[in-house]
Scaffold this motif. Structure first.
Motif, PDB file in Angstrom:
ATOM      1  N   ILE A  19     113.069 -39.311  50.397  1.00 20.40           N
ATOM      2  CA  ILE A  19     111.976 -38.362  50.615  1.00 20.40           C
ATOM      3  C   ILE A  19     112.501 -36.933  50.618  1.00 20.40           C
ATOM      4  O   ILE A  19     111.870 -36.024  50.084  1.00 20.40           O
ATOM      5  CB  ILE A  19     111.242 -38.681  51.938  1.00 20.40           C
ATOM      6  CG1 ILE A  19     110.469 -39.991  51.801  1.00 20.40           C
ATOM      7  CG2 ILE A  19     110.301 -37.543  52.338  1.00 20.40           C
ATOM      8  CD1 ILE A  19     109.924 -40.513  53.110  1.00 20.40           C
ATOM      9  N   ALA A  20     113.682 -36.735  51.206  1.00 17.62           N
ATOM     10  CA  ALA A  20     114.269 -35.400  51.288  1.00 17.62           C
ATOM     11  C   ALA A  20     114.871 -34.941  49.964  1.00 17.62           C
ATOM     12  O   ALA A  20     115.305 -33.799  49.846  1.00 17.62           O
ATOM     13  CB  ALA A  20     115.337 -35.371  52.375  1.00 17.62           C
ATOM     14  N   GLY A  21     114.908 -35.821  48.971  1.00 14.15           N
ATOM     15  CA  GLY A  21     115.422 -35.430  47.663  1.00 14.15           C
ATOM     16  C   GLY A  21     116.826 -35.909  47.368  1.00 14.15           C
ATOM     17  O   GLY A  21     117.387 -35.603  46.326  1.00 14.15           O
ATOM     18  N   GLY A  22     117.412 -36.674  48.281  1.00 17.87           N
ATOM     19  CA  GLY A  22     118.758 -37.189  48.072  1.00 17.87           C
ATOM     20  C   GLY A  22     118.741 -38.564  47.419  1.00 17.87           C
ATOM     21  O   GLY A  22     117.697 -39.171  47.212  1.00 17.87           O
ATOM     22  N   GLU A  23     119.933 -39.037  47.107  1.00 17.00           N
ATOM     23  CA  GLU A  23     120.102 -40.360  46.496  1.00 17.00           C
ATOM     24  C   GLU A  23     121.053 -41.179  47.364  1.00 17.00           C
ATOM     25  O   GLU A  23     122.202 -40.792  47.579  1.00 17.00           O
ATOM     26  CB  GLU A  23     120.698 -40.201  45.095  1.00 17.00           C
ATOM     27  CG  GLU A  23     120.979 -41.498  44.406  1.00 17.00           C
ATOM     28  CD  GLU A  23     121.693 -41.311  43.074  1.00 17.00           C
ATOM     29  OE1 GLU A  23     122.066 -42.333  42.487  1.00 17.00           O
ATOM     30  OE2 GLU A  23     121.892 -40.176  42.640  1.00 17.00           O
ATOM     31  N   ASP A  24     120.572 -42.280  47.897  1.00 20.00           N
ATOM     32  CA  ASP A  24     121.400 -43.177  48.702  1.00 20.00           C
ATOM     33  C   ASP A  24     122.425 -43.814  47.771  1.00 20.00           C
ATOM     34  O   ASP A  24     122.066 -44.408  46.754  1.00 20.00           O
ATOM     35  CB  ASP A  24     120.511 -44.247  49.334  1.00 20.00           C
ATOM     36  CG  ASP A  24     121.244 -45.149  50.307  1.00 20.00           C
ATOM     37  OD1 ASP A  24     122.482 -45.093  50.373  1.00 20.00           O
ATOM     38  OD2 ASP A  24     120.561 -45.920  50.992  1.00 20.00           O
ATOM     39  N   LYS A  63     103.838 -35.488  49.490  1.00 23.68           N
ATOM     40  CA  LYS A  63     104.026 -34.258  48.722  1.00 23.68           C
ATOM     41  C   LYS A  63     105.510 -34.035  48.415  1.00 23.68           C
ATOM     42  O   LYS A  63     105.874 -33.629  47.314  1.00 23.68           O
ATOM     43  CB  LYS A  63     103.461 -33.074  49.502  1.00 23.68           C
ATOM     44  CG  LYS A  63     103.478 -31.782  48.733  1.00 23.68           C
ATOM     45  CD  LYS A  63     102.816 -30.669  49.513  1.00 23.68           C
ATOM     46  CE  LYS A  63     102.864 -29.384  48.706  1.00 23.68           C
ATOM     47  NZ  LYS A  63     102.247 -28.263  49.429  1.00 23.68           N
ATOM     48  N   ALA A  64     106.364 -34.317  49.392  1.00 23.96           N
ATOM     49  CA  ALA A  64     107.804 -34.139  49.190  1.00 23.96           C
ATOM     50  C   ALA A  64     108.317 -35.055  48.086  1.00 23.96           C
ATOM     51  O   ALA A  64     109.157 -34.664  47.283  1.00 23.96           O
ATOM     52  CB  ALA A  64     108.564 -34.410  50.489  1.00 23.96           C
ATOM     53  N   ARG A  65     107.817 -36.288  48.044  1.00 23.61           N
ATOM     54  CA  ARG A  65     108.233 -37.222  46.992  1.00 23.61           C
ATOM     55  C   ARG A  65     107.884 -36.689  45.609  1.00 23.61           C
ATOM     56  O   ARG A  65     108.644 -36.831  44.671  1.00 23.61           O
ATOM     57  CB  ARG A  65     107.562 -38.581  47.192  1.00 23.61           C
ATOM     58  CG  ARG A  65     108.178 -39.425  48.247  1.00 23.61           C
ATOM     59  CD  ARG A  65     107.575 -40.826  48.235  1.00 23.61           C
ATOM     60  NE  ARG A  65     108.051 -41.582  49.354  1.00 23.61           N
ATOM     61  CZ  ARG A  65     107.349 -41.835  50.455  1.00 23.61           C
ATOM     62  NH1 ARG A  65     106.119 -41.397  50.579  1.00 23.61           N
ATOM     63  NH2 ARG A  65     107.870 -42.536  51.423  1.00 23.61           N
ATOM     64  N   LYS A  66     106.727 -36.088  45.480  1.00 27.01           N
ATOM     65  CA  LYS A  66     106.274 -35.571  44.188  1.00 27.01           C
ATOM     66  C   LYS A  66     107.036 -34.321  43.770  1.00 27.01           C
ATOM     67  O   LYS A  66     107.256 -34.094  42.595  1.00 27.01           O
ATOM     68  CB  LYS A  66     104.779 -35.255  44.245  1.00 27.01           C
ATOM     69  CG  LYS A  66     103.901 -36.473  44.338  1.00 27.01           C
ATOM     70  CD  LYS A  66     102.440 -36.088  44.466  1.00 27.01           C
ATOM     71  CE  LYS A  66     101.582 -37.316  44.704  1.00 27.01           C
ATOM     72  NZ  LYS A  66     100.197 -36.967  44.967  1.00 27.01           N
ATOM     73  N   GLU A  67     107.445 -33.497  44.745  1.00 27.53           N
ATOM     74  CA  GLU A  67     108.064 -32.216  44.446  1.00 27.53           C
ATOM     75  C   GLU A  67     109.585 -32.265  44.313  1.00 27.53           C
ATOM     76  O   GLU A  67     110.177 -31.295  43.876  1.00 27.53           O
ATOM     77  CB  GLU A  67     107.684 -31.202  45.518  1.00 27.53           C
ATOM     78  CG  GLU A  67     106.225 -30.836  45.488  1.00 27.53           C
ATOM     79  CD  GLU A  67     105.876 -29.776  46.517  1.00 27.53           C
ATOM     80  OE1 GLU A  67     106.778 -29.282  47.215  1.00 27.53           O
ATOM     81  OE2 GLU A  67     104.690 -29.443  46.611  1.00 27.53           O
ATOM     82  N   LYS A  68     110.223 -33.361  44.695  1.00 28.41           N
ATOM     83  CA  LYS A  68     111.688 -33.396  44.661  1.00 28.41           C
ATOM     84  C   LYS A  68     112.189 -33.335  43.221  1.00 28.41           C
ATOM     85  O   LYS A  68     111.602 -33.918  42.315  1.00 28.41           O
ATOM     86  CB  LYS A  68     112.234 -34.624  45.374  1.00 28.41           C
ATOM     87  CG  LYS A  68     111.910 -35.929  44.693  1.00 28.41           C
ATOM     88  CD  LYS A  68     112.406 -37.078  45.511  1.00 28.41           C
ATOM     89  CE  LYS A  68     111.967 -38.375  44.871  1.00 28.41           C
ATOM     90  NZ  LYS A  68     112.182 -39.513  45.682  1.00 28.41           N
ATOM     91  N   PRO A  69     113.278 -32.639  43.001  1.00 31.95           N
ATOM     92  CA  PRO A  69     113.830 -32.553  41.643  1.00 31.95           C
ATOM     93  C   PRO A  69     114.406 -33.895  41.199  1.00 31.95           C
ATOM     94  O   PRO A  69     114.902 -34.668  42.016  1.00 31.95           O
ATOM     95  CB  PRO A  69     114.938 -31.503  41.763  1.00 31.95           C
ATOM     96  CG  PRO A  69     115.310 -31.501  43.203  1.00 31.95           C
ATOM     97  CD  PRO A  69     114.060 -31.896  43.965  1.00 31.95           C
TER      98      PRO A  69
END
Length: 60
Positions: free
Chosen positions: A40-45, A5-11
Motif C-alpha cells: 500500500i505504501a508503494g514498496g515491494e516485499d 487511493k494509495a494503491r492507485k497512485e503508487k508508482p
C-alpha cells in the motif's frame, strides 16, 4: 490518504524493496499485514511468498 487511493497512485517503477523482520531469535518475518502495508505504501516485499504462509517462523 485512504488505502484504495494509495494503491492507485503508487508508482509502478523504482519501488523500494523491503525486508521486515519482527524478531531475530527465533526469526520471525513475512507477516501478512506488514507485506500488505508495504505494498500500500508503494514498496515491494522481497519475500511475498512468506506472507502467504500460515506461520512466518523460521523452521516451521
Amino acid at each position: 490518504m485512504r488505502p484504495e487511493k494509495a494503491r492507485k497512485e503508487k508508482p509502478k517503477h523504482n519501488r523500494p524493496r523491503v525486508y521486515f523482520e519482527e524478531w531475530g531469535d527465533p526469526m520471525i518475518n513475512g507477516i501478512g499485514c506488514v507485506s500488505e502495508l508495504t505494498g500500500i505504501a508503494g514498496g515491494e516485499d522481497i519475500f511475498p511468498e512468506k506472507a502467504a504462509e500460515p506461520a512466518s517462523r523460521e523452521g516451521k
